[in-house]
Design a protein around this motif. Structure first.
Motif, PDB file in Angstrom:
ATOM      1  N   ILE A   1      10.925 -99.980 -41.062  1.00 47.93           N
ATOM      2  CA  ILE A   1       9.815 -99.476 -40.251  1.00 47.93           C
ATOM      3  C   ILE A   1      10.287 -98.831 -38.948  1.00 47.93           C
ATOM      4  O   ILE A   1       9.513 -98.181 -38.258  1.00 47.93           O
ATOM      5  CB  ILE A   1       8.815-100.602 -39.895  1.00 47.93           C
ATOM      6  CG1 ILE A   1       9.496-101.705 -39.070  1.00 47.93           C
ATOM      7  CG2 ILE A   1       8.164-101.159 -41.157  1.00 47.93           C
ATOM      8  CD1 ILE A   1       8.518-102.726 -38.513  1.00 47.93           C
ATOM      9  N   ARG A   2      11.572 -98.988 -38.608  1.00 45.76           N
ATOM     10  CA  ARG A   2      12.049 -98.529 -37.303  1.00 45.76           C
ATOM     11  C   ARG A   2      12.091 -97.000 -37.226  1.00 45.76           C
ATOM     12  O   ARG A   2      12.399 -96.328 -38.190  1.00 45.76           O
ATOM     13  CB  ARG A   2      13.453 -99.079 -37.022  1.00 45.76           C
ATOM     14  CG  ARG A   2      14.008 -98.647 -35.674  1.00 45.76           C
ATOM     15  CD  ARG A   2      15.457 -99.086 -35.479  1.00 45.76           C
ATOM     16  NE  ARG A   2      15.970 -98.618 -34.184  1.00 45.76           N
ATOM     17  CZ  ARG A   2      16.486 -97.427 -33.972  1.00 45.76           C
ATOM     18  NH1 ARG A   2      16.593 -96.576 -34.977  1.00 45.76           N
ATOM     19  NH2 ARG A   2      16.909 -97.077 -32.767  1.00 45.76           N
ATOM     20  N   LYS A   3      11.787 -96.489 -36.030  1.00 43.24           N
ATOM     21  CA  LYS A   3      12.059 -95.085 -35.758  1.00 43.24           C
ATOM     22  C   LYS A   3      12.650 -94.969 -34.354  1.00 43.24           C
ATOM     23  O   LYS A   3      12.444 -95.841 -33.501  1.00 43.24           O
ATOM     24  CB  LYS A   3      10.804 -94.229 -35.892  1.00 43.24           C
ATOM     25  CG  LYS A   3       9.790 -94.366 -34.773  1.00 43.24           C
ATOM     26  CD  LYS A   3       8.676 -93.338 -34.972  1.00 43.24           C
ATOM     27  CE  LYS A   3       7.645 -93.394 -33.853  1.00 43.24           C
ATOM     28  NZ  LYS A   3       6.583 -92.380 -34.049  1.00 43.24           N
ATOM     29  N   SER A   4      13.404 -93.925 -34.118  1.00 39.83           N
ATOM     30  CA  SER A   4      13.982 -93.696 -32.806  1.00 39.83           C
ATOM     31  C   SER A   4      12.851 -93.398 -31.831  1.00 39.83           C
ATOM     32  O   SER A   4      12.098 -92.445 -32.016  1.00 39.83           O
ATOM     33  CB  SER A   4      14.974 -92.538 -32.852  1.00 39.83           C
ATOM     34  OG  SER A   4      16.061 -92.860 -33.712  1.00 39.83           O
ATOM     35  N   CYS A   5      12.735 -94.224 -30.807  1.00 37.27           N
ATOM     36  CA  CYS A   5      11.584 -94.188 -29.903  1.00 37.27           C
ATOM     37  C   CYS A   5      11.863 -93.269 -28.717  1.00 37.27           C
ATOM     38  O   CYS A   5      12.923 -93.353 -28.091  1.00 37.27           O
ATOM     39  CB  CYS A   5      11.292 -95.607 -29.424  1.00 37.27           C
ATOM     40  SG  CYS A   5       9.923 -95.701 -28.264  1.00 37.27           S
ATOM     41  N   ARG A   6      10.900 -92.419 -28.397  1.00 35.58           N
ATOM     42  CA  ARG A   6      11.034 -91.527 -27.249  1.00 35.58           C
ATOM     43  C   ARG A   6       9.810 -91.563 -26.338  1.00 35.58           C
ATOM     44  O   ARG A   6       9.662 -90.718 -25.459  1.00 35.58           O
ATOM     45  CB  ARG A   6      11.313 -90.092 -27.727  1.00 35.58           C
ATOM     46  CG  ARG A   6      12.655 -89.968 -28.453  1.00 35.58           C
ATOM     47  CD  ARG A   6      12.897 -88.568 -28.956  1.00 35.58           C
ATOM     48  NE  ARG A   6      14.186 -88.448 -29.599  1.00 35.58           N
ATOM     49  CZ  ARG A   6      14.439 -88.725 -30.883  1.00 35.58           C
ATOM     50  NH1 ARG A   6      13.450 -89.159 -31.664  1.00 35.58           N
ATOM     51  NH2 ARG A   6      15.652 -88.584 -31.396  1.00 35.58           N
ATOM     52  N   LYS A   7       8.928 -92.539 -26.572  1.00 39.63           N
ATOM     53  CA  LYS A   7       7.745 -92.713 -25.718  1.00 39.63           C
ATOM     54  C   LYS A   7       7.722 -94.160 -25.251  1.00 39.63           C
ATOM     55  O   LYS A   7       7.624 -95.083 -26.066  1.00 39.63           O
ATOM     56  CB  LYS A   7       6.470 -92.379 -26.493  1.00 39.63           C
ATOM     57  CG  LYS A   7       6.377 -90.922 -26.923  1.00 39.63           C
ATOM     58  CD  LYS A   7       5.093 -90.668 -27.697  1.00 39.63           C
ATOM     59  CE  LYS A   7       5.000 -89.213 -28.142  1.00 39.63           C
ATOM     60  NZ  LYS A   7       3.754 -88.959 -28.931  1.00 39.63           N
TER      61      LYS A   7
END
Length: 230
Positions: free
Chosen positions: A9-15
């Motif tokens: 479920i992980r994604k690279s977070c930018r917010k």
């Protein structure tokens, strides 16, 4: 959720939000991580954004600056160790992202790469949202055991890993990028390889082994990284 569940479920977070974080969570977890190569010394420090030169168009409240002695396989080791931390942070509802364009304002020669992190409400995704190569493109045989590696993040989503089956497990290779791409990815793809191996370790914690052999097969357009048993 377990570290393994975070892979899917992980994604690279930018917010990011500006919420405070108990940094003792990080220090405590780092006491339990497994290195890929335990002969390599590494370290880290947690920095607020004002102590970081960040060349991205987005920012985060906190950064982990990662350091290592520069020995063979040190980049793979960094990816392996700190992706475990990334999955742990994800499980604590702390978004994170590997960033090659952010470094401490007081930079050490041993600095390698940074990880941005902070509380976030935008750090998960559905399985259909992953943009990844097919399993057949990253392995000589279609093997669904490699899905954790398939889902690993990588610099500009380059996905440089390739797995060749052997009688004992897998020989692991990194794609040889062309001259132009090497200028961008040369420093980061070895870290990406360690990240993919970390995913394989997390899913196969009791049986995972990694070593570097002398009798591997040379493959055109690939560089041998090591051999894995799961």
């Amino acid at each position: 959720m377990s570290l393994e569940e975070q892979i899917y479920i992980r994604k690279s977070c930018r917010k990011y939000l500006d919420d405070e974080i108990d940094m003792n969570l990080i220090h405590s977890f780092m006491n339990s991580v497994k290195p890929l190569n335990d002969s390599i010394d590494y370290g880290y420090e947690i920095l607020t954004s004002d102590r970081v030169n960040n060349r991205n168009r987005w920012s985060a409240p906190y950064f982990i600056a990662i350091y290592s002695e520069k020995k063979d396989n040190y980049q793979e080791n960094i990816g392996f160790v700190f992706q475990q931390l990334c999955l742990f942070l994800q499980g604590m509802e702390i978004g994170n992202c590997w960033v090659g364009m952010a470094s401490p304002k007081k930079k050490s020669p041993q600095f390698v790469i940074s990880i941005a992190f902070g509380k976030s409400d935008d750090m998960t995704r559905e399985s259909s949202e992953f943009k990844r190569k097919d399993i057949t493109e990253i392995s000589d045989i279609k093997d669904y055991r490699l899905i954790p590696a398939q889902l690993a993040p990588s610099a500009i989503n380059s996905q440089p890993w390739y797995f060749k089956h052997t009688s004992e497990g897998f020989d692991v290779y990194q794609i040889k990028q062309n001259v132009l791409k090497r200028k961008i990815l040369g420093k980061w793809n070895p870290i990406d390889m360690g990240i993919a191996l970390a995913h394989m370790y997390v899913v196969n914690e009791e049986t995972f082994e990694f070593d570097i052999k002398n009798d591997f097969e040379n493959l055109k357009d690939y560089t041998y990284i090591g051999s894995m048993k799961i």
